[in-house]
Design an enzyme around this catalytic site. Structure first.
Site: not given
Ligand code: 26Q
Length: 778
Positions: A327, A515, A520
């Site tokens: 992602h 977010r 963004k």
């Molecule tokens: C990782 C390690 C430790 C703590 C937190 C995390 C973590 C948690 C959530 C890393 C990333 C996320 C979330 C990422 C996210 O929401 N990405 C989005 O995913 C969407 C669905 O594919 C896309 O449409 C977005 O472009 C993308 O930013």
């Protein structure tokens, strides 16, 4: 059915000791939910034979479950009738439950996928964590974000069934915990609909209480163990952009991965016995980013230690079962765990990571890849475990979430891997469920569409194409305008209640909700608003269509710059909203506690959808699709799924601006922030507003820090790393074009409707059917 359901609600209320007249929202919620659960139980128990897919995800951002479930069960009308009969307001459940067990896009995507799979009859179950507290609740105090705990269980949890008997034990180096599953039904809509399961694991102590300590009257010690166990599923990490090597986060990941695998293997053994060769025929597991990737060595361990397979027997089974979705390409977000930390938490898993690493190295050697050339592949680099590399190597499928994103993975971020195994890579452009993001949140537009083309779009969104000829009918366009006006009035009333702010429903609504992150570029939006403000004051801008600029965003609590941007937007809002000259021209509002339910109110009211990430940074985006489906035009860059959106709906019906990914990433670029400001006095002026006394950051120094990040950079990044300054001019031009086009309301509404008519490809029904066919072999 109808009678049965109303009767069941009455019965449940009676059981709670209240009548429809005396019941409060919580009792009504409990009764209607339990009544629906009662009715769906028989369908939930049916399980079709054959392969099942499992979606492993640290996040499921469900939002309000009760309304979606009633819609999908076909009971929403009856519920509304029941409320009417008892003279109760249809919004009684408004303040009840909004399950925020996720941060943003990735978690909401998981929720849309579950809805789509159940609706399309795809056997897909979700597996995750039952966090005691979801994503924090946000208040804006003095312009600053403050976080408060999200106690989402305060209304009870009538949609979950605790399955004590299916608990499993999870071992860590320093503790053992019990994982107790709570199952929620995932209810499909319509004829093909099935009822799948979302299984969320809760951490509890293996033994109720430490009896020795208890008997010694050391109650403190007796309780300590319980607290330490419960800590594992206590809170969702509010970070969605940077990976911090937090021990508890690693524990959470292993906790739900191991629990889910143990539960899946139990089921397999019941059906097939100890012959595991059929595992990939029975089970597919999709890893939602690398967060559950420790599942890979854990499945190897379970197969080898508990069921005595050899590594060479187990590896192909693992590879056949797992698939991985990426992602993000942002380096900060890529998960790497320190070996030392890993060894101190889950030492039992480490040998299996070493086995994977060594097997990969042998394969590389066989292909003549050694030395420096082999390094970008290493799962173990000496001190850390690279989770994405492990995920690509030990699965049969890696996919990106929009076409440009997958291309960037293939050509840049993961090019070494693509060179070796091109057949493993594919694109699955994200989607959204039209049940929540049109039928539920916008019944008015839904009725318009259904009146024109029937209601087949609810399970087959491509049918929206049938709107194309209809759009030439002026009456349809006029009705669409009325719908938009109605949605604006509804938002105005809600905002008045929630924020104490009087939105002008006769204004153009320009909305950016997502977010808070530098990439963004909410700050770019704020700069453009300020520039417009000055342009209006100076008379440089004339014939301006009055506009309300709306923001909603949560910043990760430790993300200092993001919090500075919130404060800055608040300051811009204060300046403009308090200027009497702007009364009939502009409003700026940053709403508090933006969440799924708020999105359901904001999106249908929007005219302009702000999708302004730096090209090459937003993997896909999904709110862009929600706006499109609700008839807003996209003001956006050529990034993520925006590209596919304008390809469908036409560049002439949207407002595209800014540098392309090729231009952004051109190694021959010579522009600098200083030169850009030199050449553009208006740009200079908005940037300087951070430090020239125009605004007050409450003495925090946040605005100076933002200024320096744009003009000077820092040790860890170049100045203006997300190219706000580069895109400023073309952004201002594009948004002014949109504003001018809004003068002709009919023409503008037509553009909006063209977007609606071409939103079919962005249904998560399409996405999930692609996963089912092309990855899971269902
Ligand atoms: C990782 C390690 C430790 C703590 C937190 C995390 C973590 C948690 C959530 C890393 C990333 C996320 C979330 C990422 C996210 O929401 N990405 C989005 O995913 C969407 C669905 O594919 C896309 O449409 C977005 O472009 C993308 O930013």
């Amino acid at each position: 059915m109808d009678k049965t359901f109303s009767k069941e609600i009455d019965r449940e209320l009676a059981r709670l000791g209240v009548s429809p007249e005396t019941a409060g929202p919580k009792e009504l919620y409990t009764a209607v939910s339990q009544a629906a659960m009662e009715l769906l139980m028989p369908r939930w128990k049916e399980k079709a034979a054959g392969k099942r897919a499992c979606y492993f995800s640290a996040e499921f951002l469900l939002g309000r479950v009760v309304s979606a479930n009633l819609l999908n069960l076909g009971l929403l009308e009856e519920w509304n009738d029941w409320l009417r009969q008892h003279h109760l307001h249809p919004d009684v459940l408004e303040e009840i439950e909004d399950d925020a067990l996720g941060n943003g896009g990735l978690g909401r995507l998981a929720a849309c996928f579950l809805d789509s799979a159940a609706t399309q009859g795809v056997p897909l179950d979700g597996y995750g964590i039952r966090y005691r507290y979801g994503l924090f609740r946000q208040k804006i105090e003095n312009g600053f974000q403050r976080e408060y705990p999200d106690d989402w269980l305060r209304f009870g949890d009538p949609w979950s069934v605790r399955r004590e008997e299916e608990s499993v034990v999870i071992s860590f180096r320093d503790q053992q915990v019990r994982a107790v599953p709570y199952d929620m039904p995932v209810i499909g809509y319509g004829e093909k609909g099935v009822v799948n399961t979302l299984r969320l694991w809760q951490a509890e102590p293996v033994e109720e209480l430490d009896l020795t300590a208890f008997n010694n009257q050391d109650y403190d010690a007796a309780y300590r163990n319980r607290n330490r166990a419960e800590a594992l599923s206590a809170v969702l990490y509010p970070n969605d952009d940077t990976q911090e090597g937090k021990r508890l986060r690693l524990k959470q990941q292993y906790f739900f991965s191991s629990a889910s695998l143990q539960s899946i293997l139990r089921g397999y053994i019941t059906r097939r016995g100890e012959d595991f060769t059929h595992l990939p025929e029975d089970v597919a597991i999709q890893l939602n980013d690398t967060h559950p990737t420790v599942s890979i060595p854990e499945l190897l361990r379970l197969l080898m230690e508990e069921h005595l397979l050899s590594f060479e027997e187990a590896f192909p089974l693992v590879q056949g079962v797992f698939a991985y979705t990426n992602h993000t390409i942002m380096a900060e977000a890529l998960e790497k765990w320190d070996v030392e930390l890993l060894l101190s938490v889950i030492p039992q898993v480490y040998p299996y990571i070493v086995l994977l690493h060594n097997r990969l190295r042998r394969e590389l050697r066989d292909r003549g890849i050694t030395g420096k050339e082999a390094e970008p592949y290493f799962i173990l680099d000496g001190t850390r475990v690279h989770m994405a590399r492990m995920a690509i190597y030990a699965t049969h499928s890696t996919n990106g979430v929009a076409r440009i994103h997958t291309d960037i993975l293939k050509e840049r971020a993961l090019k070494e891997w693509y060179a070796l195994w091109p057949e493993r890579f594919s694109n699955k452009t994200n989607g959204i469920t039209q049940r929540r993001w049109l039928a539920l949140c916008n019944p008015e537009l839904s009725a318009l569409i259904t009146d024109e083309i029937g209601d087949g779009w609810l399970t087959d969104l491509d049918q929206l194409e049938q709107l194309v000829p209809v759009l030439e009918d002026g009456a349809v366009v006029a009705r669409f305008q009325q719908v938009k006006e109605e949605k604006k009035r509804q938002l105005r009333d809600y905002v008045a209640k929630r924020e104490g702010f009087e939105l002008r429903e006769d204004f153009l609504f320009d909305v950016q909700i997502k977010r808070l992150h530098e990439y963004k570029r909410q700050l770019l939006n704020a700069f453009a608003i300020l520039d417009t403000y000055w342009g209006l004051k100076e008379g440089r801008i004339t014939g301006f269509q009055p506009t309300a600029y709306l923001f909603g965003a949560k910043a990760a609590p430790g993300y200092y710059r993001a919090k500075g941007i919130i404060k800055y937007i608040g300051e811009v809002a204060r300046l403009i909203n308090s200027d009497p000259e702007m009364k009939d021209l502009m409003q700026v509002l940053f709403v508090q506690n933006y969440d799924v339910s708020y999105a359901e109110k904001l999106i249908p009211s929007a005219d302009v959808s702000e999708q302004i990430s730096t090209a090459g940074t937003e993997a896909s985006g999904t709110s862009n699709m929600k706006f499109m489906l609700n008839g807003a035009v996209t003001l956006g860059t050529l990034d993520g799924a925006n590209i596919e959106i304008v390809e469908q709906a036409g560049a002439e019906n949207n407002y595209i601006f800014g540098a392309t990914v090729e231009q952004i990433q051109d190694p021959g670029r010579t522009d600098t922030p200083e030169h850009l400001c030199e050449a553009q006095p208006r740009l200079r002026r908005v940037v300087e507003s951070l430090v020239d006394g125009t605004f007050d950051d409450g003495g925090t120094g946040m605005f100076r820090e933002l200024y320096d990040s744009l003009m000077k950079g820092a040790s860890w990044h170049k100045p203006d790393q997300y190219d706000l300054l580069l895109d400023f001019q073309s952004y201002c031009d594009a948004r002014l074009r949109a504003n001018r086009d809004y003068q002709d309301r009919g023409e503008f509404a037509h553009k909006c409707l063209v977007n609606v008519a071409h939103a079919g490809p962005f249904s998560s029904d399409r996405t999930i059917l692609q996963y089912a066919k092309e990855i899971w072999g269902l």
